[in-house]
Structure formats: structure tokens, C-alpha cells
Scaffold this active site. Structure first.
Site, PDB file in Angstrom:
ATOM      1  N   ASP A  43      19.017  59.449  68.268  1.00 30.50           N
ATOM      2  CA  ASP A  43      20.225  60.163  67.847  1.00 30.50           C
ATOM      3  C   ASP A  43      19.924  61.036  66.624  1.00 30.50           C
ATOM      4  O   ASP A  43      19.535  60.523  65.576  1.00 30.50           O
ATOM      5  CB  ASP A  43      21.317  59.143  67.511  1.00 30.50           C
ATOM      6  CG  ASP A  43      22.707  59.751  67.466  1.00 30.50           C
ATOM      7  OD1 ASP A  43      22.812  60.993  67.479  1.00 30.50           O
ATOM      8  OD2 ASP A  43      23.684  58.989  67.426  1.00 30.50           O
ATOM      9  N   ASP A  44      20.100  62.350  66.782  1.00 31.35           N
ATOM     10  CA  ASP A  44      19.946  63.312  65.672  1.00 31.35           C
ATOM     11  C   ASP A  44      18.513  63.419  65.141  1.00 31.35           C
ATOM     12  O   ASP A  44      18.311  63.745  63.965  1.00 31.35           O
ATOM     13  CB  ASP A  44      20.873  62.956  64.497  1.00 31.35           C
ATOM     14  CG  ASP A  44      22.336  63.118  64.831  1.00 31.35           C
ATOM     15  OD1 ASP A  44      22.655  63.589  65.936  1.00 31.35           O
ATOM     16  OD2 ASP A  44      23.177  62.763  63.977  1.00 31.35           O
ATOM     17  N   CYS A  84      26.273  65.263  69.552  1.00 38.44           N
ATOM     18  CA  CYS A  84      26.033  64.021  70.292  1.00 38.44           C
ATOM     19  C   CYS A  84      26.682  63.931  71.676  1.00 38.44           C
ATOM     20  O   CYS A  84      25.998  63.928  72.702  1.00 38.44           O
ATOM     21  CB  CYS A  84      26.477  62.835  69.456  1.00 38.44           C
ATOM     22  SG  CYS A  84      25.757  62.761  67.800  1.00 38.44           S
ATOM     23  N   HIS A 152      29.195  56.593  73.937  1.00 38.77           N
ATOM     24  CA  HIS A 152      29.910  57.748  73.388  1.00 38.77           C
ATOM     25  C   HIS A 152      30.423  58.702  74.453  1.00 38.77           C
ATOM     26  O   HIS A 152      30.653  59.876  74.183  1.00 38.77           O
ATOM     27  CB  HIS A 152      28.971  58.505  72.422  1.00 38.77           C
ATOM     28  CG  HIS A 152      29.693  59.287  71.368  1.00 38.77           C
ATOM     29  ND1 HIS A 152      29.124  60.356  70.700  1.00 38.77           N
ATOM     30  CD2 HIS A 152      30.935  59.149  70.852  1.00 38.77           C
ATOM     31  CE1 HIS A 152      29.972  60.832  69.823  1.00 38.77           C
ATOM     32  NE2 HIS A 152      31.086  60.116  69.890  1.00 38.77           N
ATOM     33  N   ASP A 285      18.902  63.634  71.277  1.00 45.47           N
ATOM     34  CA  ASP A 285      20.111  64.201  71.886  1.00 45.47           C
ATOM     35  C   ASP A 285      20.434  65.592  71.369  1.00 45.47           C
ATOM     36  O   ASP A 285      21.159  66.349  72.011  1.00 45.47           O
ATOM     37  CB  ASP A 285      21.311  63.270  71.696  1.00 45.47           C
ATOM     38  CG  ASP A 285      21.688  63.052  70.234  1.00 45.47           C
ATOM     39  OD1 ASP A 285      20.853  63.316  69.348  1.00 45.47           O
ATOM     40  OD2 ASP A 285      22.817  62.578  69.979  1.00 45.47           O
ATOM     41  N   ASN A 286      19.914  65.949  70.200  1.00 48.93           N
ATOM     42  CA  ASN A 286      20.149  67.291  69.625  1.00 48.93           C
ATOM     43  C   ASN A 286      19.278  67.419  68.381  1.00 48.93           C
ATOM     44  O   ASN A 286      18.547  66.487  68.028  1.00 48.93           O
ATOM     45  CB  ASN A 286      21.623  67.505  69.265  1.00 48.93           C
ATOM     46  CG  ASN A 286      22.265  66.368  68.520  1.00 48.93           C
ATOM     47  OD1 ASN A 286      23.115  65.645  69.058  1.00 48.93           O
ATOM     48  ND2 ASN A 286      21.870  66.143  67.272  1.00 48.93           N
TER      49      ASN A 286
END
Length: 484
Positions: A43-44, A84, A152, A285-286
Site C-alpha cells: 500500500d502506497d 488506493c 477496501h 497499488d499506486n
């Protein structure tokens, strides 16, 4: 001799009639031809926040670096969105945003209302249960499915194709990396237990109990998303390496802890003799939040539709099947769905898949055809930290718009004033030189492609004016931030 002769006759008869001898190992071999799948989505995690991509020597990710040497690493891999929930929705549905309507983390009207010229398109909080997820499709091929971490995407994942769900829910982040976690769908561990390590324990236990059938382990760790929390000794280590800012030192420590747990999963595959028939996918994810200690050649970060918000690390490993190396092909996380369908012989879902099937490309049989990639963001996302965001203006990481990547050319359209930015990424990776005025023909060409895509996919474009918008206040606030 008579017994052996009889056995041979019986074996021949069973085979000729389509049967199998009782001792045949064909059924297990059939299962073994289908790869197990480990999909790790951090994540991130920024494109340059892993050792093999970093522009400094601050990050320590020896396990991810080893995986990158053993697998095929893509240096032009893209998330389906710059934050996200929408990126995960693209991955799990195989569809671009306009099809499922997840554009951001709700709400879509972010930032000061006096600075928003348009009423943004309403955002869906998650993918609806009528969307057939990747997990649901893999179950048609006999896969056990488990998710360990952040979901999410709306309804709990056990209603969207997963047999086992640990810590997944509507919730998009944890507020406590140390137990007690106060997260749905996971029991608190001993006080002080670290969430990333706990999730890894759960993955390892589940794989060991499930390894007699093909499995899909989706591992969307909550790390390295805020809040920045890590073991004190690790944080001190990065202070000693020269990172003075506490948050940034903690972030680096979280990256290292993530790497250690990736290593634990890879070691488990080896010890359980699963590595050779397991397809491992490692990505993010990004893009990550831009920080002063970790410079990158890419512009922007999480939430930005410049390269820093969209380009992500990606490594794919399948020993003896996928040749290790560096691949410059432009791919997007929507490609995972159709690719895994082919590799597992799963049923095609009754829905459009926007990604490309990369299976032949991964197996070295043929190159993927050149194609354009698209993003659609008809909503607002306020600034995170204006000096490092590098947005179009300092009030927003992104205002409503769409973008297209066509070869080395990238066009961004902003809906508020129908403005365009054009970048030649072959010469300007950091997207500092807007060439829209210099190359009007290229703008027209890409604009036509983008509009055709918007119409074909039914992309909702905001046009309704916001009655609370105040252009004077908007410009005043922009000027104030720039003066700081």
C-alpha cells in the site's frame, strides 16, 4: 506372470475406455500444471522506494531485490488509478474506473468548496457484488482463495470470491500497526505484535494447510500506508543513516519490515517445495507520498496523475517458466485478471475486461501489441503537502480530468477549463516541460483518441458548475501557498 499379464490387460482396458488405473498420478499432475499464485500488493509504495529502483542508498530491501533478479521486472508498470480504492477496484475487476465507478476514496468533493469549479461525479465506495472479481473467476478453476490484509472495496471479501479473509473490510487503513489493532476480521494478537508480521504468519499458515490444491493468496498489506509506525530500533537505524525527519525515517523502517516479511513468504515457498510451481507477483497499488529524503525522477506521488502517482514497481516470478530480466513493456494492473485466467484455465467472466492478456508475453512466446493506456478521474483530491505534491496547482494533487499514455506521449486533460498538458516521456520522465503549445497536432491526435475512449466506455464527465466556486478566492489561496 499371469498376475502381471492380467494387470497389463486391465490397465490397457481402463485407458482405452477413458478410465485411469487406481494408482495413476494424472489427477495430481493436472493440478500441478496450474500455478499457485502469490500476489503481494504493498500500500502506497513508491516506484523508487525499493532498492533495485531507488535513486538513493537509503532503502534496504534485499528480499525484494533478490526477487527482482529472479523474476521479470517491469520498469513501466502502472496502477489503474493513483490512490488506493480505485486502483484495487481496477485490479480485482479487470476494468477501468468508468465501468465500476470507483474513482477515489469517498467523497469525490475534496478540498475547499470555493476552489472547486465543477460538481464532481459521485463516487462509489466499492465494487458491487454483481462485478465478478478475479478471485471468483479463479475459483472456477478449482483454486482455494485467501486474502490477508486491506480489502477496501465494499462488501467483505468473503462475499466476493474469497474462502478466507483476514483483516479485510471497508476500512482503508489501520490506525494501529501494533496490537491491539482494532481492525475488523482479525483477532488482536499479543500486545505489541506488528501487523505486517501477523498477516505474514496468517499467510504462511494458510498456504501450508491449502497446498494440496492450487491456491491464490492475495496479500494486500496495510503497510506502508500512514500512520507511520515501526519498531524503534529500525527507526533509529535510518536516523543514523542520515534521515533527520522522524516520519521519513519511520517510513524507511516500514519498508524494511515489509521486505523482511516478503522474504519470509519466499522462504516458506522454498521450504514447502512450492516455489517452482508458484507464480509470485509483487507490486504496489499506486505511487507513494513524495518525501524530501527520497528524491525520484518521477513527478508527483500518491493521488497525482503524473508518473509519480501512477508508475509502480512490478516483479513477476515463475521459475523455469518466466525468464528473468528487465522489461520495458507498458502494463497496467488491469492486465492481471485476463493474464491469470489464461494461465489457470479459468472461466471467462460475463463482463468486459479492459486489461491485456500478458500470458504469452510472460512465457516468452510473443510480445504484447502496443496499446494505449487510459485513466479517468472526474473528481477532486486535495493537496497532501503542496511543496512535494508537484500538482498542477498547490491546492490539489489532482483536479478532475482524464489522461492517455500513447507510446512515449502522455496527454492530460483537465475538465474545469478544458486545458491540456502534453509530455514526451522519452525525453522528460519528470514531466517538467508541457509541450501542448509546441505540438498542437499531437495534442489533437491524442485528444481524439481520449475522447473516443471516453465515449466508448461511457466515462462520466463533470460539467455542472459549482455555485459556491469563487475564482478570486481560488487564485488568492493558490498565491498564498506559493508564497510559503
Amino acid at each position: 506372470m499371469k498376475f502381471h499379464a492380467l494387470l497389463l490387460i486391465l490397465t490397457f482396458t481402463l485407458t482405452a475406455c477413458g478410465g485411469k488405473p487406481a494408482s495413476s498420478s494424472l489427477a495430481p499432475q493436472d493440478n500441478q500444471t496450474k500455478p499457485n499464485i502469490i500476489m503481494i500488493v504493498i500500500d502506497d509504495l513508491g516506484w523508487s522506494d525499493v532498492g533495485y529502483n531507488q535513486t538513493t542508498d537509503l532503502f534496504e530491501t534485499p528480499n525484494v531485490d533478490a526477487l527482482a533478479q529472479q523474476g521479470l521486472r517491469f520498469d513501466h508498470a502502472y496502477a489503474g488509478a493513483a490512490n488506493c480504492a480505485p486502483s484495487r477496484a481496477v485490479l480485482m475487476s479487470g476494468q477501468y474506473g468508468p465501468r465500476h465507478g470507483v474513482y477515489t476514496v469517498s467523497p469525490s468533493a475534496r478540498g475547499n468548496t470555493k476552489t472547486r469549479k465543477l460538481i464532481p461525479i459521485k463516487n462509489k465506495r466499492g465494487i458491487t457484488t454483481d462485478v465478478i472479481t478475479l478471485a471468483e473467476s479463479l475459483k472456477t478453476a478449482g483454486y482455494a482463495t485467501g486474502t490477508f490484509g486491506k480489502w477496501h472495496l465494499g462488501a467483505d471479501p468473503d462475499k466476493q470470491g474469497f474462502d478466507v479473509n483476514v483483516a479485510g473490510s471497508h476500512q482503508g487503513m489501520t490506525f494501529h500497526y501494533f496490537s491491539p489493532y482494532n481492525l475488523p476480521n482479525i483477532k488482536d494478537g499479543p500486545k505489541g505484535e506488528y501487523l505486517t508480521e501477523r498477516l505474514t504468519n496468517e499467510v504462511i499458515s494458510w498456504v501450508k494447510s491449502t497446498k494440496d490444491q492450487p491456491f491464490f493468496a492475495y496479500i494486500p498489506y496495510y503497510t506502508v500506508h500512514t500512520p507511520y509506525q515501526a519498531v524503534v530500533d529500525k527507526v533509529k537505524k535510518y536516523h543514523d543513516k542520515g534521515i533527520r525527519d522522524k516520519k521519513q525515517a519511520t517510513y524507511a523502517a516500514m519498508v524494511e519490515h515489509m521486505d523482511e516479511n516478503v522474504g519470509r513468504i519466499l522462504d516458506m515457498l522454498e521450504s514447502e517445495n512450492l516455489a517452482d510451481n508458484t507464480l509470485v507477483i509483487f507490486t504496489s497499488d499506486n505511487g507513494g507520498y513524495r518525501m524530501s529524503s527520497f528524491p525520484t525522477p518521477l513527478r508527483g506521488g500518491k493521488g497525482s496523475y503524473y508518473e509519480g502517482g501512477l508508475r509502480v514497481p512490478l516483479v513477476v516470478r515463475w521459475p523455469e517458466k518466466i525468464k528473468p530480466g528487465l522489461d520495458h513493456t507498458r502494463v497496467v494492473n488491469a492486465d492481471f485478471y485476463p493474464t491469470l485466467l489464461t494461465l489457470t484455465n479459468a472461466e471467462q467472466p460475463k463482463q468486459v475486461l479492459d486489461g491485456a492478456d500478458l500470458s504469452s508475453h510472460l512465457l516468452g512466446q510473443e510480445k504484447i501489441a502496443e496499446r494505449d493506456l487510459f485513466w479517468h478521474f472526474p473528481v477532486y483530491l486535495q493537496a497532501h503537502h503542496a511543496p512535494t505534491d508537484q500538482g498542477q496547482d498547490p491546492l490539489f494533487r489532482t483536479r478532475p480530468g482524464s489522461s492517455i499514455l500513447s507510446g512515449d506521449w502522455k496527454l492530460i486533460q483537465y475538465f474545469e477549463n478544458n486545458e491540456f498538458e502534453l509530455y514526451d516521456l522519452s525525453k522528460d520522465t519528470s514531466e517538467q516541460n508541457n509541450l501542448a503549445d509546441q505540438y498542437p497536432k499531437k495534442v489533437a491526435e491524442l485528444k481524439a483518441k481520449l475522447q473516443t475512449w471516453q465515449q466508448q466506455i461511457g466515462a462520466a464527465i463533470p460539467t455542472e458548475l459549482n455555485p459556491e466556486y469563487d475564482p478570486v478566492v481560488n487564485q488568492q489561496l493558490i498565491s498564498e501557498v506559493k508564497l510559503k
